[in-house]
Design an enzyme around this catalytic site. Sequence first.
Site, short mmCIF file in Angstrom:
data_model
loop_
_atom_site.label_atom_id
_atom_site.label_comp_id
_atom_site.label_asym_id
_atom_site.label_seq_id
_atom_site.Cartn_x
_atom_site.Cartn_y
_atom_site.Cartn_z
N LYS A 65 46.30 3.74 -91.99
CA LYS A 65 45.97 2.78 -90.93
C LYS A 65 44.75 3.17 -90.11
O LYS A 65 43.98 2.30 -89.69
CB LYS A 65 47.17 2.60 -90.00
N ASP A 101 51.32 -5.06 -85.51
CA ASP A 101 52.60 -4.48 -85.08
C ASP A 101 52.94 -4.93 -83.65
O ASP A 101 54.09 -5.18 -83.32
CB ASP A 101 52.55 -2.95 -85.13
#
Length: 277
Positions: A65, A101
Amino acid sequence: MRKACVIGWPITHSRSPMIHGYWLKSHGIDGSYEKVAVQPENARAFLLGLEAGGFSGCNVTVPLKEIAFEAAQEKEASAIAVGAANTIWLEGGKICAANTDTYGFMTHLGKTVPDWQERDRPVLVLGAGGAARAIVYGFIESGVGQVLVANRTRARAEALSQHFGRKVKVVDWGARSEAARDAGVIVNTTTIGMKNEGSLDMDFRNAADSTVVADIVYVPLETEMLAVARKRGLRTVDGLGMLLHQAVPGFEKWFGVRPEVTGELRAMIVADLEKAA
Ligand code: ATR
């Protein structure tokens, strides 16, 4: 045919292909979504080659990420706040990045407990990793006045507090049950409780009846902490909803349709989790 994928190392356990596969089918879209195992040293090159590979974009999971964030040329505020990206798409030949997220967690919280914000009390976040960062950002964006962060390694909580400013206050890991007493929402973002390993040892006896307890762990669906909270009569929010909702913006970018997190989709993933247990 439009193509997307999820990259990570390893990638075998990802449920993203099931989620996106369900939406592709239910919308009758001629598209594909596959898992691609990409080693960290190859991640940048993979992202730069997305277009040549015929991909509209991809999801990015652990441990790529941060690399994806660095490789992106356009970054949404969510990715900048977290310093990591989980959703990549192409626009005008540029690699664009978001961190969904935050959206996933806040959407699921809002749908599960619509009035979570009515009480003007602090939020307690357990953990200070990447997931904690995304969630702390979500609460601050929602206008929460104070976020308390407790982490085993205090220095990481302090780094998070420094990053987000005075609204984020560090509390000792050992004082987490005490901090829970005054919190309106309590969120576990650590890996404790995953596959029933470890215990957060949270004591909700003195928490207010209106307290909301959320976990981002979804294996098991009801973690030990959520079970303790439920038995105490508190409202709980599981981790699966975050996983399902975080997938929505990516699907829309790649395939042009904003999908719904349906009960059927959730049941399908729950059945798969039970099969794997
Ligand atoms: P992610 O990016 O998914 O949030 P991470 O950065 O590895 O993952 O963070 C994991 C979190 O779980 C951290 O807050 C970690 O605490 P430390 O910063 O002290 O490592 C927490 N964690 C993991 N195992 C733990 C344990 N046994 N006890 C307490 N905290 C734990």
